[in-house]
Design an enzyme around this catalytic site. Structure first.
Site, mmCIF file in Angstrom:
data_model
loop_
_atom_site.group_PDB
_atom_site.id
_atom_site.type_symbol
_atom_site.label_atom_id
_atom_site.label_comp_id
_atom_site.label_asym_id
_atom_site.label_seq_id
_atom_site.Cartn_x
_atom_site.Cartn_y
_atom_site.Cartn_z
ATOM 1 N N ASN A 6 0.794 -0.965 0.418
ATOM 2 C CA ASN A 6 -0.088 0.258 -0.451
ATOM 3 C C ASN A 6 1.045 1.047 -0.031
ATOM 4 O OD1 ASN A 6 -2.014 1.987 1.022
ATOM 5 N ND2 ASN A 6 -3.263 0.855 1.536
ATOM 6 N N HIS A 42 -5.565 3.580 -1.498
ATOM 7 C CA HIS A 42 -7.206 3.390 -1.167
ATOM 8 C C HIS A 42 -7.985 5.030 -1.735
ATOM 9 C CE1 HIS A 42 -10.000 4.453 2.773
ATOM 10 N NE2 HIS A 42 -10.655 4.270 1.410
ATOM 11 N N ARG A 48 -7.002 12.578 0.684
ATOM 12 C CA ARG A 48 -5.973 12.905 1.862
ATOM 13 C C ARG A 48 -4.375 12.694 1.714
ATOM 14 N NH1 ARG A 48 -7.924 10.382 7.490
ATOM 15 N NH2 ARG A 48 -8.969 11.244 7.373
ATOM 16 N N THR A 100 -8.005 3.283 8.639
ATOM 17 C CA THR A 100 -9.714 2.907 8.708
ATOM 18 C C THR A 100 -9.205 2.505 10.016
ATOM 19 O OG1 THR A 100 -8.901 2.341 5.892
ATOM 20 C CG2 THR A 100 -11.132 1.768 7.176
ATOM 21 N N GLU A 150 -11.059 -9.167 3.520
ATOM 22 C CA GLU A 150 -9.665 -8.749 3.758
ATOM 23 C C GLU A 150 -10.086 -8.998 5.229
ATOM 24 O OE1 GLU A 150 -7.218 -5.867 1.943
ATOM 25 O OE2 GLU A 150 -6.234 -5.677 3.639
ATOM 26 N N HIS A 213 -3.861 -4.172 7.444
ATOM 27 C CA HIS A 213 -4.080 -2.978 8.706
ATOM 28 C C HIS A 213 -3.169 -3.426 10.200
ATOM 29 C CE1 HIS A 213 -6.166 0.673 9.002
ATOM 30 N NE2 HIS A 213 -5.844 -0.009 10.790
HETATM 31 N N1 PXP Z 1 -5.698 -3.149 3.861
HETATM 32 C C1 PXP Z 1 -6.481 -1.827 4.698
HETATM 33 C C2 PXP Z 1 -8.124 -2.780 3.582
HETATM 34 C C3 PXP Z 1 -7.036 -0.608 3.956
HETATM 35 O O1 PXP Z 1 -7.036 0.312 4.482
HETATM 36 C C4 PXP Z 1 -4.888 -0.946 4.982
HETATM 37 C C5 PXP Z 1 -5.426 1.398 5.313
HETATM 38 O O2 PXP Z 1 -4.976 1.623 3.958
HETATM 39 C C6 PXP Z 1 -4.529 -0.999 4.764
HETATM 40 C C7 PXP Z 1 -4.532 -2.889 4.022
HETATM 41 C C8 PXP Z 1 -2.546 -1.167 4.301
HETATM 42 O O3 PXP Z 1 -2.319 -0.864 6.362
HETATM 43 P P1 PXP Z 1 -1.486 -0.254 7.294
HETATM 44 O O4 PXP Z 1 -1.237 0.941 6.551
HETATM 45 O O5 PXP Z 1 -1.743 -0.147 8.479
HETATM 46 O O6 PXP Z 1 -0.467 -1.410 6.912
#
Ligand code: PXP
Length: 260
Positions: A6, A42, A48, A100, A150, A213
């Protein structure tokens, strides 16, 4: 294990100054060339970090599949159907949140999510639902017609950090988790058991299973033990680590170009 990188946080840094630095496309190319299996972004309603132009550019230039996270807002969904990512992951969104905070409420928003899934399927876009790791949420995701779930690992990650890192001694200590260590240890086991049970059930009923996450270089080994999870989406910890794996070189380079 498939790794979705990400890259939103590169855009967070860029938006802090509103200049084109760091360039999100550089982040895309580096991730693509260094073992990522998928790019995750995202497109938030409040824009943002990732902007519409970023999403279009990433779709155009990515050599890897793009997993586009989005809310069930109609305007956003219209952009997603135009972008045609390799997969859309529906996530909940609140303007005031830092990130999130929990999974989609698939019971409360059944009709809205069902509409979104049908729309995305009309455009041949497979759908994943970002849900809390509960059997009910998994069941509902299947009923709604998603291909994948997920599992939200935020609760697990928070407990892990309060138990195994200095978080509890910092300004960011999580109030509701300020508990004796043995209680945190029990909660951690429970959170892992919840994710494991949800993953097993999802696989059993024919859903693909991802998790994400708050996953980082320390806690991710717990997710690796759950064989039903075949994909991880990780952002913040990778971008945070890259600051320190790159800062020494960046300082040296600036010293070199400013040397007289
Ligand atoms: N998966 C989803 C669905 C998310 O919303 C996020 C955060 O944008 C992530 C994974 C990645 O989370 P992190 O940045 O905490 O690794």
């Amino acid at each position: 294990m498939k790794l979705g990188v990400n890259i939103d946080h590169v855009a967070v840094l860029r938006e802090a100054r509103r200049v084109n630095d760091p360039d999100i496309l550089n982040a895309l190319f580096v991730a693509c060339q260094n073992g990522a299996d998928q790019i995750t972004i995202h497109l938030r309603e409040d824009r943002r970090h990732i902007q519409d132009a970023d999403a279009y550019n990433i779709m155009k230039h990515s050599t890897l599949p793009v997993n586009l996270e989005c809310s069930i807002n109609r305007d956003i969904l219209n952009i997603v159907t135009d972008l045609k990512p390799h997969r859309a992951t529906l996530v909940p969104e609140k303007r005031e949140e830092v990130t999130t905070e929990g999974g989609l409420d698939v019971i409360k928003y059944e009709d809205e999510i069902s509409y979104a899934i049908e729309l995305l399927h009309d455009y041949i876009i497979p759908v994943s639902l970002f849900i809390d790791p509960t059997i009910e949420a998994v069941q509902m995701s299947k009923k709604l017609g998603a291909e994948m779930v997920e599992l939200h690992t935020g609760t697990f990650a928070n407990i892990y950090a309060m138990l195994h890192s200095s978080l509890s001694h910092s300004n960011h200590s999580i109030k509701e988790l300020q508990l004796p260590r043995h209680e945190l240890a029990i909660k951690l086991e429970k959170s892992i058991a919840d994710i494991t049970a949800a993953a097993k059930h999802a696989k059993k009923i024919g859903l693909e299973v991802a998790a994400g996450h708050g996953l980082n270089y320390h806690n991710v080994h717990e997710m690796m033990k759950i064989s039903e999870i075949t994909e991880l989406n990780i952002g913040q910890s990778i971008i945070a680590r890259s600051v320190f794996s790159g800062l020494a070189e960046a300082v040296k380079e600036m010293k070199r170009v400013t040397a007289r």
